[in-house]
Write an enzyme that holds these catalytic residues in place. Structure first.
Site, short mmCIF file in Angstrom:
data_model
loop_
_atom_site.label_atom_id
_atom_site.label_comp_id
_atom_site.label_asym_id
_atom_site.label_seq_id
_atom_site.Cartn_x
_atom_site.Cartn_y
_atom_site.Cartn_z
N SER A 76 5.36 32.45 -37.62
CA SER A 76 4.38 32.95 -36.82
C SER A 76 5.01 34.42 -36.65
CB SER A 76 4.15 32.73 -35.47
OG SER A 76 3.78 33.79 -34.79
N TYR A 111 8.16 29.36 -27.90
CA TYR A 111 7.45 29.48 -29.38
C TYR A 111 8.05 30.48 -30.10
CZ TYR A 111 3.34 30.13 -32.18
OH TYR A 111 2.39 29.98 -33.25
N1 LIG Z 1 -3.76 30.64 -34.53
C1 LIG Z 1 -3.22 31.69 -34.47
O1 LIG Z 1 -3.22 33.00 -34.18
C2 LIG Z 1 -1.63 31.40 -34.95
C3 LIG Z 1 -0.78 32.37 -35.23
C4 LIG Z 1 0.55 32.31 -35.60
C5 LIG Z 1 1.22 31.05 -35.96
N2 LIG Z 1 0.16 29.92 -35.86
C6 LIG Z 1 0.54 28.79 -36.14
O2 LIG Z 1 -0.29 28.20 -37.34
C7 LIG Z 1 -0.09 26.66 -37.09
C8 LIG Z 1 -1.62 26.03 -36.93
O3 LIG Z 1 -2.18 26.99 -35.75
P1 LIG Z 1 -3.75 26.54 -35.26
O4 LIG Z 1 -4.04 27.90 -34.81
O5 LIG Z 1 -4.57 26.30 -36.32
O6 LIG Z 1 -3.41 25.35 -34.28
P2 LIG Z 1 -4.47 24.68 -33.66
O7 LIG Z 1 -3.87 24.23 -32.32
O8 LIG Z 1 -6.07 25.19 -33.75
O9 LIG Z 1 -4.60 23.21 -34.41
C9 LIG Z 1 -3.13 22.42 -34.37
C10 LIG Z 1 -3.49 20.97 -35.13
O10 LIG Z 1 -2.17 20.30 -34.91
C11 LIG Z 1 -2.42 19.04 -34.26
N3 LIG Z 1 -1.28 18.90 -33.39
C12 LIG Z 1 -0.53 19.57 -32.45
N4 LIG Z 1 0.42 18.83 -32.04
C13 LIG Z 1 0.47 17.63 -32.68
C14 LIG Z 1 1.32 16.58 -32.84
N5 LIG Z 1 2.38 16.52 -31.62
N6 LIG Z 1 1.11 15.55 -33.33
C15 LIG Z 1 -0.11 15.54 -34.31
N7 LIG Z 1 -0.89 16.74 -34.39
C16 LIG Z 1 -0.50 17.58 -33.59
C17 LIG Z 1 -3.38 19.56 -33.30
O11 LIG Z 1 -4.24 18.38 -32.93
C18 LIG Z 1 -4.51 20.11 -34.06
O12 LIG Z 1 -5.37 19.67 -34.91
C19 LIG Z 1 0.70 26.49 -35.94
O13 LIG Z 1 1.87 25.94 -36.26
C20 LIG Z 1 0.70 27.71 -35.01
O14 LIG Z 1 1.87 27.77 -34.25
C21 LIG Z 1 -1.26 30.17 -35.31
#
Ligand SMILES: NC(=O)c1ccc[n+]([C@@H]2O[C@H](COP(=O)([O-])OP(=O)(O)OC[C@H]3O[C@@H](n4cnc5c(N)ncnc54)[C@H](O)[C@@H]3O)[C@@H](O)[C@H]2O)c1
Length: 246
Positions: free
Chosen positions: A140, A153
């Site tokens: 991120s 985070y």
């Molecule tokens: N959305 C953003 O703005 C953003 C920005 C920077 C980084 N990220 C990173 O991108 C990645 C995906 O983010 P997103 O926004 O799509 O997330 P999200 O929360 O929409 O989806 C995450 C998925 O991971 C699964 N998950 C979480 N913990 C789990 C566990 N312990 N075991 C199994 N499954 C698990 C959840 O069920 C979900 O389906 C993450 O690593 C997040 O930190 C997201």
């Protein structure tokens, strides 16, 4: 079909960036192993990918249960050589340095650093033996700029960048590349449901492209790094942030 003949394991494939990766990877010809803890969303992704004609195996599990994780990976390896790993699953536990609970801090490090390390340890030997492999870790922008009230985070997302660069140095000579992608604010269900509009506005104001990303815009970059098009890129931490954090 840039990923034809490859098998990708994607964590957190039920929704958001992980789901977008699954669909784009399938469109590029990859077969898939999908992990998520939410059976309903995981089924939806898996059904969609199967309708696209790809072979898919899905596992509902909490990835932080490392024993269950190891069992699932061992079972999944029956599909064939998993030569692409996307460490995407994650969650946030906001808190300042003064207030963060130690257990929550460790849980965030666990999902973003220990789980990816475990998956890399399990899958890297097969990739090295094959002389080809791709590991893409989803970090991120907070991993490089830090986040106020996001100490766990931000620390975890910086940690995964260190892991990326170290593993890249270890296995480059075996044809395996290891890269990190650093999304900015991305329109995923978690952001849409839980992020206060005030915070979104502040980030967008600080983003030169002036908007939030769609999950596909991040997933396409991940697919590129997974392909032979990115054959001479390793060890990078690539922002996909519309310029946020430059
Ligand atoms: N959305 C953003 O703005 C953003 C920005 C920077 C980084 N990220 C990173 O991108 C990645 C995906 O983010 P997103 O926004 O799509 O997330 P999200 O929360 O929409 O989806 C995450 C998925 O991971 C699964 N998950 C979480 N913990 C789990 C566990 N312990 N075991 C199994 N499954 C698990 C959840 O069920 C979900 O389906 C993450 O690593 C997040 O930190 C997201």
């Amino acid at each position: 079909m840039l990923l034809n003949g490859h098998i990708a394991l994607i964590t957190g494939a039920g929704q958001g960036i992980g789901r977008a990766c699954a669909v784009i990877f399938a469109a590029q010809g990859a077969d898939l192993v999908l992990f998520d803890k939410n059976p309903e969303t995981l089924n939806n992704t898996s059904d969609e990918v199967a309708r696209m004609g790809r072979k898919v195996m899905k596992y509902t599990l909490d990835l932080t249960n490392l024993e269950k994780l190891r069992e699932a990976v061992e079972n999944a390896c029956k599909i064939g050589l998993i030569d692409i790993l996307i460490n995407n699953a994650g969650f946030d536990r906001p808190g300042t340095t003064a207030k963060i609970d130690k257990k929550e801090f460790e849980a965030v490090l666990g999902i973003h650093v220990t789980v990816p390390l475990t998956l890399i340890q399990m899958l890297l030997p097969g990739m090295r033996k094959a002389g080809w492999g791709r590991i893409i870790n989803v970090s991120s922008i907070y991993g490089i700029i830090g986040g106020k009230g996001e100490v766990a985070y931000s620390t975890a997302k910086a940690g995964i960048i260190g892991l990326t660069k170290s593993v890249a140095r270890e296995c480059g000579q075996d044809g395996v590349t290891v890269n990190a992608v650093l999304p900015g604010l991305t329109r995923t269900p978690t952001i849409e449901t839980f992020m206060d509009e005030r915070y979104k506005k502040d980030i967008i104001a600080d983003t030169p492209l002036g908007r939030i990303a769609e999950p596909e815009e991040v997933a396409r970059v991940i697919a590129f790094l997974a392909s032979d098009e990115a054959s001479f890129i390793t060890g990078i931490a690539l922002p996909v942030s519309g310029g946020w954090g430059i």
